[in-house]
Write a protein that holds these residues in place. Structure first.
Motif, PDB file in Angstrom:
ATOM      1  N   ARG A 181      15.910  11.673 -18.486  1.00  0.00           N
ATOM      2  CA  ARG A 181      16.371  10.871 -17.347  1.00  0.00           C
ATOM      3  C   ARG A 181      16.436  11.652 -16.043  1.00  0.00           C
ATOM      4  NH1 ARG A 181      18.482   9.917 -21.838  1.00  0.00           N
ATOM      5  NH2 ARG A 181      20.097  11.497 -21.614  1.00  0.00           N
ATOM      6  N   ASP A 182      16.583  12.974 -16.139  1.00  0.00           N
ATOM      7  CA  ASP A 182      16.666  13.786 -14.919  1.00  0.00           C
ATOM      8  C   ASP A 182      16.195  15.208 -15.228  1.00  0.00           C
ATOM      9  OD1 ASP A 182      17.151  14.482 -12.286  1.00  0.00           O
ATOM     10  OD2 ASP A 182      19.241  15.000 -12.657  1.00  0.00           O
ATOM     11  N   GLY A 183      14.954  15.324 -15.619  1.00  0.00           N
ATOM     12  CA  GLY A 183      14.405  16.616 -16.003  1.00  0.00           C
ATOM     13  C   GLY A 183      13.584  17.259 -14.905  1.00  0.00           C
ATOM     14  N   HIS A 184      12.712  18.177 -15.326  1.00  0.00           N
ATOM     15  CA  HIS A 184      11.908  18.940 -14.375  1.00  0.00           C
ATOM     16  C   HIS A 184      10.976  18.050 -13.548  1.00  0.00           C
ATOM     17  CE1 HIS A 184      13.603  22.279 -16.414  1.00  0.00           C
ATOM     18  NE2 HIS A 184      12.867  22.171 -17.512  1.00  0.00           N
ATOM     19  N   VAL A 185      10.395  17.044 -14.183  1.00  0.00           N
ATOM     20  CA  VAL A 185       9.474  16.154 -13.468  1.00  0.00           C
ATOM     21  C   VAL A 185      10.210  15.385 -12.385  1.00  0.00           C
ATOM     22  CG1 VAL A 185       7.916  14.168 -13.685  1.00  0.00           C
ATOM     23  CG2 VAL A 185       7.906  15.964 -15.438  1.00  0.00           C
ATOM     24  N   HIS A 186      11.388  14.890 -12.720  1.00  0.00           N
ATOM     25  CA  HIS A 186      12.188  14.151 -11.725  1.00  0.00           C
ATOM     26  C   HIS A 186      12.520  15.055 -10.540  1.00  0.00           C
ATOM     27  CE1 HIS A 186      12.908  12.196 -15.615  1.00  0.00           C
ATOM     28  NE2 HIS A 186      13.013  11.069 -14.925  1.00  0.00           N
ATOM     29  N   ARG A 187      12.909  16.295 -10.837  1.00  0.00           N
ATOM     30  CA  ARG A 187      13.255  17.221  -9.756  1.00  0.00           C
ATOM     31  C   ARG A 187      12.025  17.546  -8.903  1.00  0.00           C
ATOM     32  NH1 ARG A 187      16.802  18.957 -13.733  1.00  0.00           N
ATOM     33  NH2 ARG A 187      15.405  20.552 -14.597  1.00  0.00           N
ATOM     34  N   TRP A 188      10.860  17.641  -9.547  1.00  0.00           N
ATOM     35  CA  TRP A 188       9.631  17.907  -8.792  1.00  0.00           C
ATOM     36  C   TRP A 188       9.364  16.772  -7.805  1.00  0.00           C
ATOM     37  CZ3 TRP A 188       4.988  15.583  -7.792  1.00  0.00           C
ATOM     38  CH2 TRP A 188       4.000  16.398  -7.205  1.00  0.00           C
ATOM     39  N   PHE A 189       9.524  15.539  -8.262  1.00  0.00           N
ATOM     40  CA  PHE A 189       9.299  14.392  -7.366  1.00  0.00           C
ATOM     41  C   PHE A 189      10.295  14.392  -6.208  1.00  0.00           C
ATOM     42  CE2 PHE A 189       6.864  12.358 -10.884  1.00  0.00           C
ATOM     43  CZ  PHE A 189       5.738  12.030 -10.146  1.00  0.00           C
ATOM     44  N   ARG A 190      11.537  14.756  -6.480  1.00  0.00           N
ATOM     45  CA  ARG A 190      12.527  14.822  -5.398  1.00  0.00           C
ATOM     46  C   ARG A 190      12.144  15.895  -4.383  1.00  0.00           C
ATOM     47  NH1 ARG A 190      16.424  13.806  -9.471  1.00  0.00           N
ATOM     48  NH2 ARG A 190      16.963  16.008  -9.637  1.00  0.00           N
ATOM     49  N   ALA A 191      11.704  17.061  -4.890  1.00  0.00           N
ATOM     50  CA  ALA A 191      11.317  18.152  -3.992  1.00  0.00           C
ATOM     51  C   ALA A 191      10.112  17.750  -3.150  1.00  0.00           C
ATOM     52  CB  ALA A 191      10.998  19.413  -4.796  1.00  0.00           C
ATOM     53  N   ALA A 192       9.137  17.072  -3.767  1.00  0.00           N
ATOM     54  CA  ALA A 192       7.951  16.624  -3.025  1.00  0.00           C
ATOM     55  C   ALA A 192       8.342  15.622  -1.950  1.00  0.00           C
ATOM     56  CB  ALA A 192       6.934  16.002  -3.988  1.00  0.00           C
ATOM     57  N   LYS A 193       9.236  14.704  -2.294  1.00  0.00           N
ATOM     58  CA  LYS A 193       9.695  13.699  -1.316  1.00  0.00           C
ATOM     59  C   LYS A 193      10.450  14.365  -0.168  1.00  0.00           C
ATOM     60  CE  LYS A 193      12.368   9.437  -0.891  1.00  0.00           C
ATOM     61  NZ  LYS A 193      13.230   8.466  -1.584  1.00  0.00           N
ATOM     62  N   ASP A 194      11.328  15.322  -0.515  1.00  0.00           N
ATOM     63  CA  ASP A 194      12.085  16.041   0.523  1.00  0.00           C
ATOM     64  C   ASP A 194      11.172  16.820   1.457  1.00  0.00           C
ATOM     65  OD1 ASP A 194      14.387  15.059  -0.578  1.00  0.00           O
ATOM     66  OD2 ASP A 194      14.945  16.911  -1.619  1.00  0.00           O
ATOM     67  N   ALA A 195      10.017  17.285   0.925  1.00  0.00           N
ATOM     68  CA  ALA A 195       9.042  18.034   1.736  1.00  0.00           C
ATOM     69  C   ALA A 195       8.151  17.109   2.546  1.00  0.00           C
ATOM     70  CB  ALA A 195       8.197  18.928   0.839  1.00  0.00           C
ATOM     71  N   GLY A 196       8.310  15.792   2.339  1.00  0.00           N
ATOM     72  CA  GLY A 196       7.534  14.840   3.143  1.00  0.00           C
ATOM     73  C   GLY A 196       6.210  14.423   2.519  1.00  0.00           C
ATOM     74  N   TYR A 197       6.047  14.684   1.203  1.00  0.00           N
ATOM     75  CA  TYR A 197       4.791  14.320   0.553  1.00  0.00           C
ATOM     76  C   TYR A 197       4.950  13.021  -0.241  1.00  0.00           C
ATOM     77  CZ  TYR A 197       3.252  18.963   1.844  1.00  0.00           C
ATOM     78  OH  TYR A 197       2.915  20.073   2.553  1.00  0.00           O
ATOM     79  N   ASP A 198       3.895  12.220  -0.199  1.00  0.00           N
ATOM     80  CA  ASP A 198       3.863  10.960  -0.931  1.00  0.00           C
ATOM     81  C   ASP A 198       3.258  11.229  -2.294  1.00  0.00           C
ATOM     82  OD1 ASP A 198       3.917   8.353  -1.695  1.00  0.00           O
ATOM     83  OD2 ASP A 198       2.145   7.747  -0.561  1.00  0.00           O
ATOM     84  N   ALA A 199       4.113  11.537  -3.244  1.00  0.00           N
ATOM     85  CA  ALA A 199       3.639  11.881  -4.586  1.00  0.00           C
ATOM     86  C   ALA A 199       3.964  10.744  -5.540  1.00  0.00           C
ATOM     87  CB  ALA A 199       4.266  13.184  -5.046  1.00  0.00           C
TER      88      ALA A 199
END
Length: 199
Positions: A181-199
């Protein structure tokens, strides 16, 4: 009437690449950086040549058994020019030249570092669209991993709910992905979003 050519439907999440990507170089982006690097190479080579000359002169001095005389003293005695004295004088000149080159190389290293930082920013800016495209491709793949994991977890849950012993199938939980529910993949998507990328 001719047959219409059947085309494959385009998937909405597909991110195409129009042409092969060529990474810009620091040298190709900044003539200042190129000139600084060339100067560093030239000075390093000159330093090596001077040091090689110094070593040869020192060997020659060690092999020369004559007493070294200053040119003015040799002239008073009517002796020929003293090669040993000339060699010592040249070694002193080389020492000063190498010292100057070392100082210049220190300055150059600082200038190269500053220019590398500025030029790297230009390269990174030029690469942003391709980097964003690759982040999006990675995002697509990770969404597929998330979906596959959800399907796998669903089946494992079914085994458990029905009290089925399934270890003979060999459990292969993807624990390396972290929590479902909140693993490495989820954190990666949050980091990408915070960096301004549409992932």
């Amino acid at each position: 009437m001719g047959l219409l050519k059947k085309t494959e439907p385009t998937k909405p999440n597909d991110v195409a690449q129009s042409a092969p990507f060529a990474m810009p170089t620091l040298e190709g982006t900044s003539t200042v950086y190129t000139d600084l690097m060339t100067k560093q190479i030239d000075l390093t080579r000159a330093r090596g040549e001077l040091q090689s000359e110094r070593r040869k002169l020192e060997r020659a001095i060690e092999e020369d058994t004559t007493v070294a005389l200053r040119p003015s003293v040799a002239a008073l005695l009517g002796d020929e020019d003293d090669s040993k004295s000339h060699s010592l004088k040249r070694i002193a000149e080389i020492h000063r030249a190498v010292n100057d080159i070392d100082i210049a190389l220190d300055v150059l290293r600082e200038r190269i570092s500053v220019e590398r930082g500025k030029t790297s920013l230009k390269v990174a800016t030029a690469c942003r669209p391709e980097y964003a495209r690759r982040v999006a491709v990675l995002g697509q793949a990770l969404r597929a991993v998330q979906a596959a994991r959800a399907g796998y977890d669903e089946m494992v849950d079914e085994f458990s709910r029905n009290e089925i012993s399934w270890t003979s199938l060999v459990p292969l939980q993807p624990n390396f992905l972290g929590d479902a529910r909140d693993g490495h993949v989820h954190r990666w998507f949050r980091a990408a979003k915070d960096a301004g990328y549409d992932a």
